[in-house]
Design a protein around this motif. Structure first.
Motif, PDB file in Angstrom:
ATOM      1  N   ILE A 213     -84.372  30.385 -83.604  1.00 19.38           N
ATOM      2  CA  ILE A 213     -82.919  30.550 -83.568  1.00 19.38           C
ATOM      3  C   ILE A 213     -82.267  29.368 -82.858  1.00 19.38           C
ATOM      4  CG2 ILE A 213     -81.093  31.976 -82.552  1.00 19.38           C
ATOM      5  CD1 ILE A 213     -82.660  34.424 -83.488  1.00 19.38           C
ATOM      6  N   PRO A 310     -79.512  22.902 -62.297  1.00 19.67           N
ATOM      7  CA  PRO A 310     -79.112  24.216 -61.785  1.00 19.67           C
ATOM      8  C   PRO A 310     -77.967  24.811 -62.617  1.00 19.67           C
ATOM      9  CG  PRO A 310     -78.531  22.449 -60.246  1.00 19.67           C
ATOM     10  CD  PRO A 310     -79.367  21.837 -61.314  1.00 19.67           C
ATOM     11  N   VAL A 311     -77.938  26.128 -62.669  1.00 21.50           N
ATOM     12  CA  VAL A 311     -76.967  26.840 -63.507  1.00 21.50           C
ATOM     13  C   VAL A 311     -75.525  26.471 -63.147  1.00 21.50           C
ATOM     14  CG1 VAL A 311     -75.991  29.127 -63.875  1.00 21.50           C
ATOM     15  CG2 VAL A 311     -78.426  28.785 -64.136  1.00 21.50           C
ATOM     16  N   LEU A 315     -74.398  25.095 -66.964  1.00 23.01           N
ATOM     17  CA  LEU A 315     -74.377  26.305 -67.792  1.00 23.01           C
ATOM     18  C   LEU A 315     -73.215  27.228 -67.434  1.00 23.01           C
ATOM     19  CD1 LEU A 315     -75.701  27.993 -69.995  1.00 23.01           C
ATOM     20  CD2 LEU A 315     -77.155  29.012 -68.287  1.00 23.01           C
ATOM     21  N   ALA A 316     -73.036  27.487 -66.145  1.00 21.49           N
ATOM     22  CA  ALA A 316     -71.990  28.441 -65.752  1.00 21.49           C
ATOM     23  C   ALA A 316     -70.597  27.956 -66.162  1.00 21.49           C
ATOM     24  CB  ALA A 316     -72.073  28.732 -64.253  1.00 21.49           C
ATOM     25  N   PHE A 381     -80.719  39.897 -82.246  1.00 23.19           N
ATOM     26  CA  PHE A 381     -80.540  39.191 -80.988  1.00 23.19           C
ATOM     27  C   PHE A 381     -79.693  40.012 -80.004  1.00 23.19           C
ATOM     28  CE2 PHE A 381     -80.367  35.371 -78.463  1.00 23.19           C
ATOM     29  CZ  PHE A 381     -81.483  34.689 -78.882  1.00 23.19           C
ATOM     30  N   ILE A 385     -79.211  41.234 -75.512  1.00 24.90           N
ATOM     31  CA  ILE A 385     -78.032  41.273 -74.637  1.00 24.90           C
ATOM     32  C   ILE A 385     -77.778  42.718 -74.187  1.00 24.90           C
ATOM     33  CG2 ILE A 385     -75.586  40.655 -74.436  1.00 24.90           C
ATOM     34  CD1 ILE A 385     -77.184  38.257 -75.263  1.00 24.90           C
ATOM     35  N   GLY A 388     -79.785  43.670 -71.396  1.00 20.27           N
ATOM     36  CA  GLY A 388     -79.792  42.658 -70.337  1.00 20.27           C
ATOM     37  C   GLY A 388     -78.769  42.965 -69.266  1.00 20.27           C
ATOM     38  N   THR A 389     -77.656  42.236 -69.331  1.00 20.28           N
ATOM     39  CA  THR A 389     -76.640  42.375 -68.290  1.00 20.28           C
ATOM     40  C   THR A 389     -75.803  43.639 -68.466  1.00 20.28           C
ATOM     41  OG1 THR A 389     -76.461  40.024 -68.635  1.00 20.28           O
ATOM     42  CG2 THR A 389     -74.995  40.969 -67.022  1.00 20.28           C
ATOM     43  N   ALA A 527     -79.122  28.278 -72.693  1.00 18.43           N
ATOM     44  CA  ALA A 527     -79.545  29.585 -72.193  1.00 18.43           C
ATOM     45  C   ALA A 527     -80.825  30.048 -72.889  1.00 18.43           C
ATOM     46  CB  ALA A 527     -78.434  30.603 -72.394  1.00 18.43           C
ATOM     47  N   VAL A 531     -84.332  31.145 -71.098  1.00 18.27           N
ATOM     48  CA  VAL A 531     -84.964  32.456 -71.261  1.00 18.27           C
ATOM     49  C   VAL A 531     -86.378  32.280 -71.799  1.00 18.27           C
ATOM     50  CG1 VAL A 531     -84.844  34.652 -72.478  1.00 18.27           C
ATOM     51  CG2 VAL A 531     -82.767  33.633 -71.589  1.00 18.27           C
ATOM     52  N   PHE A 534     -88.831  31.137 -69.190  1.00 18.93           N
ATOM     53  CA  PHE A 534     -89.297  32.200 -68.297  1.00 18.93           C
ATOM     54  C   PHE A 534     -90.315  33.092 -68.995  1.00 18.93           C
ATOM     55  CE2 PHE A 534     -87.112  32.576 -64.175  1.00 18.93           C
ATOM     56  CZ  PHE A 534     -86.366  31.421 -64.237  1.00 18.93           C
TER      57      PHE A 534
END
Lengths: 761, 75
Positions: A213, A310-311, A315-316, A381, A385, A388-389, A527, A531, A534
């Motif tokens: 993806i 770092p995020v 990314l953030a 997908f 999500i 997840g959060t 992102a 993921v 990890f």
């Protein structure tokens, strides 16, 4: 954490011990009162639902039955919204009543595990926006555009009916099941419900699917930015803008997210305008006019660096920008479509739906329509999500219907609008943009000759149409800009210029659209790589324990490099593919996404079966069966198909034989190197298809096994967390119902010292 | 309600919503939670097992947690 002990005295496995009125006020509505309210059909309610049904029915008739020269885009919007409302009010309520069975007396993880950070009860309307921003990305904008070659009707029906019966059901169930399990991830739920084999297969499949993806999303951006100095400049500028935003939030004004997002947005607009100026200069032409391979390498290097930074730095802030842009642009497009109401002259069902020889994506309507449009109708997908959060932020159990089911309906609406935007442009231009360079030769003349040779009724492409459109949108050429993003950008600029600015603004709107898609995709690439890294470290850690420590730099960098190399290789393969890239690889994206959906639904089916709800198992079995049939048959066609345009190995064989026969060009491959590339690429794609389908079949079989076992044992076993008494109240849907209003007013009137605050720790 | 008051109320709701969706209210939520959970006042003095983080510390901690626990974005 000891969350349960401090909240309640009566932690118990039996929900009957839960109290509806634990202290001063009720935390849940009286079930009888709730049911009575649902059954009570006042004349006003009847009138409203009759009107919705009639308008929806009329819209479907206009789309599917009436055959005029053109059809107005407004009918797409009405058909979609009316069907969604009916699906939401009736089908999701049915699922709630019989399968989900929420209980507001039970505390959600956000209440009993509250830590003020990851687990924090969030207002349902805010969480809806949050969840929507997390699930909607470039997918619903790209798939429908590519599927438009089959005509407007197949895609429209699949998006609207698919979401009501499949996509939203999946999102809703996964969200609810994960919430009942303290916010457990899909992978963990698969291991719990399907055992070691099914769980492991699900985990490997998720990792491989993630790689595919990310690779194909990156391919979409590459295709949009190639040979476009304007696009390269404005998208490139998002990097320094994000870095600036990150530093601002870190060192200057922490937490002022809205403020910096507005500043970032203004800078983005400046970057788009500036891109137009830069593209006109010699400097821009010399340094920013890049070919696909260079851009692909740029994205690979960017992807690696972004994923190890770092995020807070990249990314953030990029996430804030992309959320801001997403909500703004989608709202703007909706308003524009309703005001402009473009006429659509594409046939309802085109000849490519049955012949399977379409230049955009090869293959017939079944099964390839259903894999080309994944996001917007059914997207696996989302299960990542929804587990997840979001489940950690839900305030009350009954809200999962609004957030899970409702959120997916919103994404589907985005897909419908993307489809409308793609359909509103001239059909000749559509095919000139979406046929691979192998077919058009990448030139205006070649594209005109190719499109006119298709013999489509009503299509008469002239070279001036293509050059004029290219000039209007500020590009050198729009021929063979495959991948969907440029087509959507042309469609969006075509609609928006009628509302704001006229033709002279088209180039701005085009690059605005490219920018906003690139922003989503680059965030998803970053992102996704993180993921995947990890997940890889977790698996490698079983063999080399040191990898389990995710803050060990060499390990983190090595794992990131492996993941970037994996998607980078697929990306480069797509970019250099003599057969075109998007048309060979996009089906893999759809198949991967739908297989993930099949895995998620398989987990849902096992859970529903274990709870003993066999009478309603069809609610899950229906979309699971469909997703399984579609993806497995699409995979089989890709693996065993004899037509070289469709089957990877058939293609491989044809080119190998040509090479063996000493030919120096074959099909669309002009040289021996190109032919060798085809042989290599088709082998990789074929092997990937086999891996996907085998893993998915294993997961589905283990789910069926778990279901049958549950049936035989009359099981009512549950892997849910223990029920904890809730102490708070909040309404379930966007608008409060009459009984909810009464209870909410009582809570509002409660003196401050009596209000029960969420406790945790 | 006058027109002006209505507009002001609407603007406030939009700002509240946007801040919520972007996550700007995270620190306020954390402080409220901390106060409720630890029986302290908003300044963080009291019987807190974990001292209340300052705004700057909180946002650093938040992104650091994201570093350790990445979340996918959808396609």
């Amino acid at each position: 954490m000891g969350a349960a002990s401090s909240t309640t005295e009566g932690t118990t496995e039996s929900p009957t011990a839960l109290k509806r009125i634990p202290r001063d006020l009720a935390v849940a509505l009286n079930p009888e009162e709730l049911a009575a309210h649902d059954r009570q059909w006042t004349p006003l309610k009847i009138a409203i639902w009759s009107a919705i049904s009639l308008l929806g029915g009329l819209s479907w008739v206009m789309l599917a039955v009436v055959r005029g020269e053109t059809v107005n885009a407004i009918w797409f919007v009405f058909a979609a919204i009316c069907t969604y409302l009916i699906g939401y009010r009736f089908y999701s309520k049915f699922i709630e009543k019989h399968i989900v069975r929420p209980d507001d007396r039970r505390a959600t993880p956000a209440e009993y595990k509250a830590d003020g950070k990851d687990f924090a009860a969030t207002d349902r309307r805010v969480l809806f926006g949050h969840h929507f921003a997390a699930i909607a990305g470039a997918g619903p904008l790209v798939g429908p555009v590519l599927a438009a070659q089959m005509g407007y009707l197949p895609g429209t029906i699949w998006i609207i009916v698919g979401v009501v019966l499949a996509g939203a059901v999946q999102d809703y169930l996964i969200l609810h099941f994960s919430m009942r399990r303290g916010g457990r991830s899909l992978g963990q739920m698969a291991r719990d419900e399907l055992g070691v084999i099914g769980g492991t297969a699900a985990l490997i499949a998720t990792l491989v699917i993630m790689v595919i993806i990310v690779a194909i999303l990156a391919l979409v951006v590459t295709n949009a930015l190639a040979e476009s100095p304007w696009g390269v400049f404005s998208v490139g500028m998002t990097i320094p803008i994000a870095l600036f935003m990150g530093c601002y939030l870190r060192f200057f004004r922490p937490g002022k997210i809205t403020e910096i997002s507005i500043i970032g947005f203004v800078l983005l607009i400046a970057a788009i305008v500036g891109g137009g100026m830069v593209a006109g200069t010699d400097w821009g032409q010399t340094y920013l006019l890049l070919d696909k391979v260079t851009i692909a390498w740029g994205i690979i290097i960017y992807g690696f660096i972004a994923a190890i930074l770092p995020v807070w730095l990249l990314l953030a802030p990029r996430d804030y920008l992309s959320t801001f842009m997403k909500i703004g642009t989608i709202g703007m497009l909706a308003v524009a479509i309703v005001i402009i109401r473009p006429e659509i002259s594409v046939p309802a069902v085109s000849e490519f739906a049955t012949s399977g020889t379409g230049p955009v994506i090869a293959g017939t309507l079944f099964p390839f329509l259903f894999v080309t449009i994944a996001c917007g109708a059914l997207s696996g997908f989302h299960a990542l999500i929804a587990s997840g959060t979001t489940p950690k932020l839900i305030e009350k159990e009954r809200q999962t219907r609004f957030i899970g089911y409702g959120g997916m309906l919103m994404e589907s609406l985005v897909a419908i609008m993307a489809l409308v935007a793609a359909l509103s442009i001239d059909r000749g231009i559509y095919f000139a943009m979406n046929a691979s360079p192998a077919l058009t030769g990448g030139t205006v003349q070649g594209a005109v000759a190719f499109v006119n040779s298709l013999g489509l009724t009503g299509v008469n492409l002239t070279p001036s149409m293509l050059t004029e459109m290219a000039t209007n949108v500020g590009e050198e050429s729009i021929v063979s800009r495959t991948g969907g993003a440029p087509t959507l950008a042309v469609g969006l600029s075509h609609i928006m210029q009628q509302l704001v600015g006229g033709t002279s603004m088209m180039s701005f709107w085009y690059h605005f659209a490219i920018m906003f898609e690139a922003l989503f995709i680059l965030t998803a690439v970053d992102a996704g790589t993180r993921v995947a890294r990890f997940m890889l470290q977790d698996s490698l850690g079983n063999f080399f324990p040191k990898f389990k420590n995710t803050s060990w730099r060499p390990g983190a960098w090595a794992a990131t490099a492996i993941m970037v190399a994996a998607w980078g290789a697929v990306l480069l393969m797509g970019v250099t593919d003599p057969l075109g890239g998007i048309n060979t690889l996009f089906p893999l994206f759809g198949i991967a996404n739908q297989l993930l959906a099949a895995i998620a639904l398989a987990v849902c089916m096992a859970i529903v079966a274990k709870r003993g709800l066999f009478k309603y198992l069809w609610v899950v079995a229906l979309p699971l069966g469909f997703a399984a049939v579609v993806t497995i048959s699409a995979s089989f066609l890709k693996i065993f198909g004899a037509t070289p345009g469709i089957g990877y190995f058939a293609q491989n064989r044809a080119f190998s034989e040509a090479l063996a026969a000493g030919e120096t060009s074959f099909g669309t491959a002009p040289s021996v190197e190109a032919m060798e590339a085809v042989v290599r690429n088709t082998m990789v794609q074929g092997v990937l298809s086999i891996i996907f389908v085998v893993l998915a079949i294993i997961v589905i079989l283990t789910a069926i096994q778990a279901t049958v076992r549950a049936y035989r044992n009359h099981s009512s076993a549950t892997s849910e967390d223990d029920a904890v008494q809730s102490q708070i109240y909040a309404p379930a849907g966007f608008i409060m119902t009459a009984p909810e209003k009464v209870l909410q007013a009582e809570w509002d009137a409660l003196p401050l010292h009596k209000k029960i605050k969420i406790k945790g720790h | 309600m006058t027109l002006l008051a209505g507009v002001r109320k609407g603007a406030r709701s939009v700002a509240w919503y946007l801040k919520g969706v972007l996550g700007e209210d995270a620190y306020a939520k954390y402080v409220a939670h901390h106060a409720a959970a630890c029986g302290t006042d908003a300044a963080g003095v009291g019987r807190a097992p974990h001292p209340l983080m300052t705004e700057r510390e909180f946002w650093r901690d938040q992104t650091d947690r994201q570093d350790k626990n990445p979340q996918g974005r959808c396609c």
